[in-house]
Design a protein around this motif. Structure first.
Motif, PDB file in Angstrom:
ATOM      1  N   ALA A  81       0.948  -1.060   0.044  1.00  0.00           N
ATOM      2  CA  ALA A  81       0.333  -0.060  -0.108  1.00  0.00           C
ATOM      3  C   ALA A  81       0.756   1.116   0.142  1.00  0.00           C
ATOM      4  O   ALA A  81       0.852   1.999   0.999  1.00  0.00           O
ATOM      5  CB  ALA A  81      -0.909  -0.028   1.204  1.00  0.00           C
ATOM      6  N   LEU A  82       1.671   1.461  -1.284  1.00  0.00           N
ATOM      7  CA  LEU A  82       2.364   2.449  -1.222  1.00  0.00           C
ATOM      8  C   LEU A  82       1.617   3.648  -1.991  1.00  0.00           C
ATOM      9  O   LEU A  82       0.992   3.580  -2.640  1.00  0.00           O
ATOM     10  CB  LEU A  82       3.892   2.173  -2.143  1.00  0.00           C
ATOM     11  CG  LEU A  82       4.402   1.181  -1.571  1.00  0.00           C
ATOM     12  CD1 LEU A  82       5.783   0.696  -2.368  1.00  0.00           C
ATOM     13  CD2 LEU A  82       5.094   1.649  -0.087  1.00  0.00           C
ATOM     14  N   LYS A  83       2.056   4.979  -1.557  1.00  0.00           N
ATOM     15  CA  LYS A  83       1.593   6.352  -2.192  1.00  0.00           C
ATOM     16  C   LYS A  83       1.805   6.310  -3.642  1.00  0.00           C
ATOM     17  O   LYS A  83       1.116   6.886  -4.396  1.00  0.00           O
ATOM     18  CB  LYS A  83       1.781   7.387  -1.710  1.00  0.00           C
ATOM     19  CG  LYS A  83       1.024   7.317  -0.063  1.00  0.00           C
ATOM     20  CD  LYS A  83       1.479   8.677   0.576  1.00  0.00           C
ATOM     21  CE  LYS A  83       0.737   8.718   1.959  1.00  0.00           C
ATOM     22  NZ  LYS A  83       1.189   9.796   2.798  1.00  0.00           N
ATOM     23  N   MET A  99       5.547   2.997   7.217  1.00  0.00           N
ATOM     24  CA  MET A  99       4.018   2.143   7.108  1.00  0.00           C
ATOM     25  C   MET A  99       3.575   2.016   8.535  1.00  0.00           C
ATOM     26  O   MET A  99       4.254   1.839   9.435  1.00  0.00           O
ATOM     27  CB  MET A  99       4.344   0.628   6.775  1.00  0.00           C
ATOM     28  CG  MET A  99       5.167   0.506   5.425  1.00  0.00           C
ATOM     29  SD  MET A  99       4.512   1.170   3.872  1.00  0.00           S
ATOM     30  CE  MET A  99       3.115  -0.210   3.511  1.00  0.00           C
ATOM     31  N   LYS A 100       2.381   2.448   8.507  1.00  0.00           N
ATOM     32  CA  LYS A 100       1.431   2.439   9.627  1.00  0.00           C
ATOM     33  C   LYS A 100       0.109   1.424   9.143  1.00  0.00           C
ATOM     34  O   LYS A 100      -0.569   1.803   8.238  1.00  0.00           O
ATOM     35  CB  LYS A 100       0.983   3.719  10.246  1.00  0.00           C
ATOM     36  CG  LYS A 100       0.146   3.617  11.464  1.00  0.00           C
ATOM     37  CD  LYS A 100       0.090   5.129  12.098  1.00  0.00           C
ATOM     38  CE  LYS A 100      -0.574   4.899  13.345  1.00  0.00           C
ATOM     39  NZ  LYS A 100      -0.878   6.035  14.017  1.00  0.00           N
ATOM     40  N   ASP A 101      -0.134   0.319  10.092  1.00  0.00           N
ATOM     41  CA  ASP A 101      -1.243  -0.330   9.798  1.00  0.00           C
ATOM     42  C   ASP A 101      -0.897  -0.775   8.236  1.00  0.00           C
ATOM     43  O   ASP A 101      -2.308  -0.694   7.754  1.00  0.00           O
ATOM     44  CB  ASP A 101      -2.519   0.491  10.088  1.00  0.00           C
ATOM     45  CG  ASP A 101      -2.636   0.765  11.721  1.00  0.00           C
ATOM     46  OD1 ASP A 101      -1.865  -0.073  12.417  1.00  0.00           O
ATOM     47  OD2 ASP A 101      -3.037   1.727  11.913  1.00  0.00           O
ATOM     48  N   GLY A 102       0.007  -1.212   7.728  1.00  0.00           N
ATOM     49  CA  GLY A 102       0.032  -1.689   6.555  1.00  0.00           C
ATOM     50  C   GLY A 102      -0.048  -0.489   5.102  1.00  0.00           C
ATOM     51  O   GLY A 102      -0.184  -1.172   4.258  1.00  0.00           O
ATOM     52  N   ARG A 103      -0.211   0.755   5.628  1.00  0.00           N
ATOM     53  CA  ARG A 103      -0.165   1.697   4.604  1.00  0.00           C
ATOM     54  C   ARG A 103       0.927   2.635   4.741  1.00  0.00           C
ATOM     55  O   ARG A 103       1.487   3.140   5.946  1.00  0.00           O
ATOM     56  CB  ARG A 103      -1.402   2.475   4.723  1.00  0.00           C
ATOM     57  CG  ARG A 103      -2.774   1.596   4.407  1.00  0.00           C
ATOM     58  CD  ARG A 103      -3.745   2.335   4.017  1.00  0.00           C
ATOM     59  NE  ARG A 103      -5.114   1.649   3.549  1.00  0.00           N
ATOM     60  CZ  ARG A 103      -5.060   0.756   2.459  1.00  0.00           C
ATOM     61  NH1 ARG A 103      -4.075   1.041   1.737  1.00  0.00           N
ATOM     62  NH2 ARG A 103      -6.092   0.277   2.160  1.00  0.00           N
ATOM     63  N   GLU A 104       1.450   3.423   3.525  1.00  0.00           N
ATOM     64  CA  GLU A 104       2.523   4.358   3.651  1.00  0.00           C
ATOM     65  C   GLU A 104       1.930   5.636   4.186  1.00  0.00           C
ATOM     66  O   GLU A 104       0.992   6.017   4.205  1.00  0.00           O
ATOM     67  CB  GLU A 104       2.992   4.605   2.151  1.00  0.00           C
ATOM     68  CG  GLU A 104       3.961   5.504   2.269  1.00  0.00           C
ATOM     69  CD  GLU A 104       4.620   5.930   0.795  1.00  0.00           C
ATOM     70  OE1 GLU A 104       5.444   6.787   0.810  1.00  0.00           O
ATOM     71  OE2 GLU A 104       4.320   5.243  -0.148  1.00  0.00           O
TER      72      GLU A 104
END
Length: 129
Positions: free
Chosen positions: A85-87, A99-104
Motif C-alpha cells: 500500500a504505497l502512495k 508504514m502504519k497499519d500496512g499503509r504508507e
C-alpha cells in the motif's frame, strides 16, 4: 479459535509470498508490539544502499525510533512493490518508507547521511503517532 488461527496463518503466508523468507517470523513478533514499520527499499548493486546498511542501520537498531517503527530491508528486485500500500512507486534506492497499519505514511528517498536521516525519520514517526 480456528478462524483466528487460519487468519493469522493466511497473513503470514501472504507476507512470505510478498516479502520473502524470514519475513513471517519477524513480523509475527513485530505485529504484537507496534503498528508501524520502517521499510528500507534497496537494490543489491546500490552503493548508497550498502552505505545506509553500514552507517545508518546499526545506529537505528539501537535508537528509540526502532521501538516505535522496527526497521526491515526490502530488496526491490525480489519484491512485488505493487502489492504494498504505497502512495507512489519506488523510483530511487535506498528509500525508507514509514508504514502504519500496512499503509504508507511518508518516505525518505535517497541517502542523506546518518544525521540527516535521523532528523527526518524522527519527524515522520512523530507525525504518524
Amino acid at each position: 479459535m480456528r478462524a483466528v488461527i487460519a487468519g493469522v496463518a493466511a497473513a503470514l503466508v501472504l507476507g512470505l509470498a510478498i516479502h520473502g523468507p524470514g519475513w513471517a517470523a519477524v513480523n509475527a513478533t513485530i505485529g504484537a508490539r507496534t503498528s508501524m514499520e520502517l521499510l528500507v527499499f534497496e537494490h543489491p548493486d546500490c552503493t548508497h544502499c550498502k552505505t545506509f546498511r553500514s552507517r545508518v542501520a546499526p545506529r537505528y537498531r539501537q535508537s528509540p525510533q526502532e521501538a516505535e517503527a522496527p526497521l526491515r530491508f526490502v530488496d526491490v528486485t525480489g519484491t512485488d512493490t505493487d502489492r504494498l500500500a504505497l502512495k507512489s512507486p519506488i523510483t530511487m534506492v535506498p528509500t525508507a518508507v514509514l508504514m502504519k497499519d500496512g499503509r504508507e505514511v511518508d518516505r525518505i528517498a535517497g541517502y542523506w547521511g546518518s544525521d540527516n536521516f535521523f532528523k527526518m525519520v524522527t519527524v515522520i514517526i512523530g507525525s504518524a503517532e
